[in-house]
Write a protein that holds these residues in place. Structure first.
Motif, PDB file in Angstrom:
ATOM      1  N   ARG A 424      11.006 -78.200 -15.488  1.00  0.00           N
ATOM      2  CA  ARG A 424       9.840 -76.952 -15.706  1.00  0.00           C
ATOM      3  C   ARG A 424      10.962 -76.392 -16.993  1.00  0.00           C
ATOM      4  N   ARG A 425       9.887 -76.684 -18.377  1.00  0.00           N
ATOM      5  CA  ARG A 425      10.854 -75.584 -19.377  1.00  0.00           C
ATOM      6  C   ARG A 425      10.006 -75.757 -20.344  1.00  0.00           C
ATOM      7  N   THR A 426       9.993 -75.184 -20.892  1.00  0.00           N
ATOM      8  CA  THR A 426       8.494 -74.243 -21.865  1.00  0.00           C
ATOM      9  C   THR A 426       8.987 -74.958 -23.367  1.00  0.00           C
ATOM     10  N   ASP A 427      10.451 -75.415 -23.318  1.00  0.00           N
ATOM     11  CA  ASP A 427      10.894 -75.809 -24.574  1.00  0.00           C
ATOM     12  C   ASP A 427      11.092 -77.343 -25.094  1.00  0.00           C
ATOM     13  N   ALA A 428      10.524 -77.958 -25.624  1.00  0.00           N
ATOM     14  CA  ALA A 428      11.040 -79.824 -25.932  1.00  0.00           C
ATOM     15  C   ALA A 428      12.448 -79.266 -25.911  1.00  0.00           C
ATOM     16  N   GLN A 429      13.039 -78.862 -26.971  1.00  0.00           N
ATOM     17  CA  GLN A 429      14.118 -79.034 -27.088  1.00  0.00           C
ATOM     18  C   GLN A 429      15.100 -78.616 -26.381  1.00  0.00           C
ATOM     19  N   ASP A 430      14.634 -78.201 -25.122  1.00  0.00           N
ATOM     20  CA  ASP A 430      15.810 -77.452 -24.451  1.00  0.00           C
ATOM     21  C   ASP A 430      16.304 -79.215 -23.785  1.00  0.00           C
ATOM     22  N   ALA A 431      15.818 -80.226 -23.394  1.00  0.00           N
ATOM     23  CA  ALA A 431      16.668 -81.552 -23.231  1.00  0.00           C
ATOM     24  C   ALA A 431      18.077 -81.696 -23.917  1.00  0.00           C
ATOM     25  N   PHE A 432      18.179 -81.124 -25.133  1.00  0.00           N
ATOM     26  CA  PHE A 432      19.189 -81.605 -25.569  1.00  0.00           C
ATOM     27  C   PHE A 432      20.451 -80.430 -25.624  1.00  0.00           C
ATOM     28  N   LEU A 433      19.739 -79.371 -24.530  1.00  0.00           N
ATOM     29  CA  LEU A 433      21.464 -78.014 -24.485  1.00  0.00           C
ATOM     30  C   LEU A 433      21.240 -78.526 -23.345  1.00  0.00           C
ATOM     31  N   ARG A 434      21.533 -79.143 -22.336  1.00  0.00           N
ATOM     32  CA  ARG A 434      22.095 -79.809 -21.452  1.00  0.00           C
ATOM     33  C   ARG A 434      23.602 -79.880 -21.207  1.00  0.00           C
ATOM     34  N   GLY A 435      24.156 -79.085 -20.119  1.00  0.00           N
ATOM     35  CA  GLY A 435      24.962 -79.632 -20.519  1.00  0.00           C
ATOM     36  C   GLY A 435      25.820 -78.154 -20.937  1.00  0.00           C
ATOM     37  N   CYS A 436      25.042 -77.219 -21.885  1.00  0.00           N
ATOM     38  CA  CYS A 436      25.791 -77.167 -22.853  1.00  0.00           C
ATOM     39  C   CYS A 436      26.985 -75.904 -22.741  1.00  0.00           C
ATOM     40  N   ARG A 437      27.651 -75.191 -22.601  1.00  0.00           N
ATOM     41  CA  ARG A 437      28.214 -74.169 -22.355  1.00  0.00           C
ATOM     42  C   ARG A 437      27.503 -72.756 -23.056  1.00  0.00           C
ATOM     43  N   ALA A 438      27.679 -71.996 -22.232  1.00  0.00           N
ATOM     44  CA  ALA A 438      26.580 -70.550 -23.143  1.00  0.00           C
ATOM     45  C   ALA A 438      27.725 -69.245 -22.517  1.00  0.00           C
ATOM     46  N   ALA A 439      27.648 -68.319 -23.528  1.00  0.00           N
ATOM     47  CA  ALA A 439      27.774 -66.434 -22.711  1.00  0.00           C
ATOM     48  C   ALA A 439      26.014 -65.856 -22.277  1.00  0.00           C
ATOM     49  N   VAL A 440      26.440 -65.511 -21.762  1.00  0.00           N
ATOM     50  CA  VAL A 440      25.224 -64.808 -20.508  1.00  0.00           C
ATOM     51  C   VAL A 440      24.878 -63.462 -21.887  1.00  0.00           C
ATOM     52  N   GLU A 441      24.602 -62.471 -21.938  1.00  0.00           N
ATOM     53  CA  GLU A 441      24.071 -61.054 -23.297  1.00  0.00           C
ATOM     54  C   GLU A 441      23.378 -60.866 -21.963  1.00  0.00           C
TER      55      GLU A 441
END
Length: 488
Positions: A424-441
């Motif tokens: 359930r995602r609205t942007d197909a490019q989100d698949a490339f971000l799976r497993g990436c680390r991020a900081a919550v702003e």
């Protein structure tokens, strides 16, 4: 009939249409980072490519286009047509040797640019002006236009700042021939309605590719970005997407191949059509905020301008040496006033209809009157690190908690997470971000009360710009997992 360059002018209404047609013609001409060495610029010419007939088998390319459009001639008695395309000129770089001979080299360095081999696109225009009455019946073939652009080689000296010759650019063009076939047929029925058909074909007799032959071999003999501009002064074209109800059956019977015709020019005119290999809406127009052609419509102007400004001096020198149009982009971004850059941040056009303002300008009576209940937009806290629209600052938005519980942990501003977007995602490019680390702003809520996490990626080199402008990535709580320090 051979007419490679007829000089009769088209209707003045074609001016606005031609501006949009230019964007179609040069769509993808050179992609960011505007250097020939970039992998993105090694596979070019994606739209409106009409190859020689011998090169169509098995590669998905086409040798022709067909435009079908409905026309009410009314008082119009003449068709003005203009075929536009790019003709590839293959450029190589040669260095001048001490003995006066020239040697082909992969690059030639100058103080302001680095010259490299490149395929340049030279604009060609083939024009047709003919009475509509001569496009019907057996006499229509007499109005066909054929053109033949011969092969050739051109040399341009490369000089240093003192006027001494360092080398030369060699441009070679292949032979290219084609034809325009217009035909008009009056349709049966109570309305005076005609179907105008214009076919474009590449007719050059290029040999089929030998074993290992590539698409690049056919490009010098191909039409690139091919499209048509049509005008009937005093006549009326019918929209393909929003025709009158009585014309819908006739529209359903039209056949357009490798192109799509739309009404063009000012919105109050119906006598101009742009038949484009890119699907457009009726009366397309360039955004007022756009500072100039960037040739890379896969990016929005703001991001593209910021990225271009961040190129190193050497990268800019290579871009300037790649193509004259790429050099114009570099100069455009380097000299862009801050006020123009700020305009690229976005524009809301829908509100202009709600408030009764037209393009934000005043009417003939003076300044535009305020609405009955003017409301100022939400004011964001000063400083960096805030989304461009923060629902928490909108008095009508739902309240958002400062943290959300994920896997038993409170996640909020400053938390570290691993992205795990699901189906359930609205942007197909989100698949490339799976497993990436991020900081919550920030933790934000939309108008429906749904909670989202605004994040930036750890390895995104543009994080400082994202934080400054509040352009974050947004994920729902079930699309992230908390990052524990002990995890590798």
């Amino acid at each position: 009939m051979t007419a490679p360059h007829l000089e009769a002018p088209l209707d003045e209404a074609l001016g606005q249409a031609r501006a949009v047609a230019d964007a179609v013609l040069f769509e993808g001409y050179v992609l960011y980072p505007y250097r020939a060495s970039s992998a993105k610029n090694r596979m070019r010419w994606q739209f409106g490519v009409l190859v020689p007939p011998a090169r169509t088998a098995g590669n998905g390319e086409h040798a022709g286009q067909r435009t079908d459009i409905l026309l009410e001639p009314r008082s119009g008695d003449r068709l003005d047509a203009e075929l536009r395309f790019l003709h590839v000129r293959r450029r190589t770089v040669e260095r001048l040797e001490p003995d006066g001979s020239y040697t082909e080299v992969p690059e030639l360095e100058l103080p302001d640019r680095v010259l490299v081999p490149w395929d340049e696109g030279h604009e060609e225009r083939i024009r047709l002006h003919t009475p509509l009455a001569e496009l019907t019946g057996e006499q229509a073939h007499t109005r066909n236009v054929t053109f033949d652009l011969p092969p050739g080689t051109e040399h341009e000296p490369v000089l240093d700042e003192n006027g001494r010759t360092l080398g030369r650019l060699v441009r070679r063009r292949g032979r290219l021939s084609g034809e325009i076939r217009p035909y008009a047929e009056q349709l049966p029925g109570p309305y005076r309605l005609s179907r105008l058909t214009v076919t474009i074909r590449n007719t050059v007799d290029a040999p089929p590719p030998a074993h290992g032959g590539s698409r690049d071999d056919a490009l010098p003999h191909s039409m690139i970005g091919a499209h048509l501009l049509l005008a009937v002064e005093g006549g009326r074209f019918l929209s393909m997407t929003d025709p009158p109800e009585w014309a819908r059956p006739a529209v359903a019977g039209l056949r357009n191949e490798n192109t799509w015709p739309v009404l063009a020019g000012p919105a109050d005119r119906e006598d101009v059509v742009l038949s484009s290999p890119i699907i457009l809406e009726d009366h397309p127009a360039l955004a007022d905020e756009s500072p100039g052609p960037l040739y890379d419509a896969t990016e929005i102007d703001e991001i593209l301008s910021l990225r271009t400004a961040a190129l190193t001096d050497h990268e800019k020198r290579e871009a300037r040496g790649t193509d004259a149009r790429a050099a114009e982009v570099i100069d455009l971004v380097d000299t862009m006033p801050e006020a123009v850059r700020e305009r690229l941040h976005g524009a809301i056009r829908g509100l202009r209809e709600v408030t009764g303002e037209e393009d934000g300008t005043a009417g003939p009576g003076g300044p535009a009157a305020p609405s009955a209940a003017p409301a100022a937009g939400p004011t964001l806290p000063e400083g960096s690190g805030h989304p461009w629209w923060d629902p928490q600052q909108d008095p009508e938005a739902a309240d958002a908690p400062s943290t959300v519980s994920i896997d038993g942990e409170a996640v909020g501003e400053g938390s570290r997470v691993v992205l795990a977007p699901g189906f359930r995602r609205t942007d197909a490019q989100d698949a490339f971000l799976r497993g990436c680390r991020a900081a919550v702003e920030a933790v934000v809520a939309d108008l429906d009360g749904e909670v989202h996490l605004a994040v930036v990626l750890d390895d995104d080199p543009g994080n400082d710009i994202r934080r400054q402008q509040g352009r974050f990535l947004y994920f729902k709580p079930d699309e992230v997992t908390p990052l524990r320090e002990e995890e590798p």
